[in-house]
Design an enzyme around this catalytic site. Structure first.
Site: not given
Length: 191
Positions: A46, A62, A132
């Protein structure tokens, strides 16, 4: 690209190797072969963008548990962030240690975050954007997080937190989740 390994094995600061001329510069920002040659996971599942309107905005800390643990390649494309990662590999000699790196639109530096690390950042300027590339698909059932202000982690954020999501604010202290983190982040679970 110029790869500099940090004190956390497998975590790299990646600077651009700029080729400049009268037009400006050209630089490679990603190369699967170069990443593989440095022992990094050269897979992008992704590509994510985040925009932060106000300086002081904090996102994190996270992570995803194996088998959906994520690697990340983080770059600030506008503004500036202080990016912090925490080693959550129980077998690592740097378990629970962290590093912080300023990423900004001027240095165009990237941070490679290995699997089984927690990741978060704080916007240092208004209207800051980050990009990212992530090595695994977002998997809500594998999601976890650490409190950004957990005294056990000793993370130092340069600005007062102006904005944080309710979800990030609700992460439990490490003292309450460490046994689960160690178990689920163990090498046996990651294999």
């Amino acid at each position: 690209m110029i790869f500099t390994e940090t004190k956390l094995k497998g975590a790299y600061i990646i600077d651009l190797d700029r080729k400049t001329d009268e037009r400006g510069f050209f630089a490679r920002a990603f190369c699967r072969k170069e990443f593989r040659d440095h022992g990094l996971k050269p897979i992008i599942a992704q590509a994510n963008l985040a925009s932060n309107a106000r300086k002081g905005t904090l996102r994190g800390m996270h992570f995803q548990y194996p088998p959906a643990a994520e690697s990340k390649l983080v770059r600030c494309t506008r503004g500036a962030i202080l990016d912090i990662i925490v080693d959550l590999r129980p077998e690592s000699p740097t378990y629970l240690q962290h590093i912080s790196v300023e990423l900004n639109e001027d240095n165009m530096t990237s941070l490679y975050v290995p699997e089984r690390f927690a990741h978060g950042y704080q916007a240092l300027r208004d209207n800051t954007d980050t990009s990212y590339q992530v090595g695994e698909f977002y998997t809500p059932d594998a999601e976890g997080g650490l409190r950004h202000d957990d005294p056990r982690l000793g993370l130092e954020w340069p600005l007062p937190v102006t904005v944080i999501s309710p979800k990030d604010q609700a992460f439990r202290p490490l003292s309450e989740i460490e046994n689960e983190v160690k178990h689920r982040m163990s090498v046996a679970m990651a294999a």
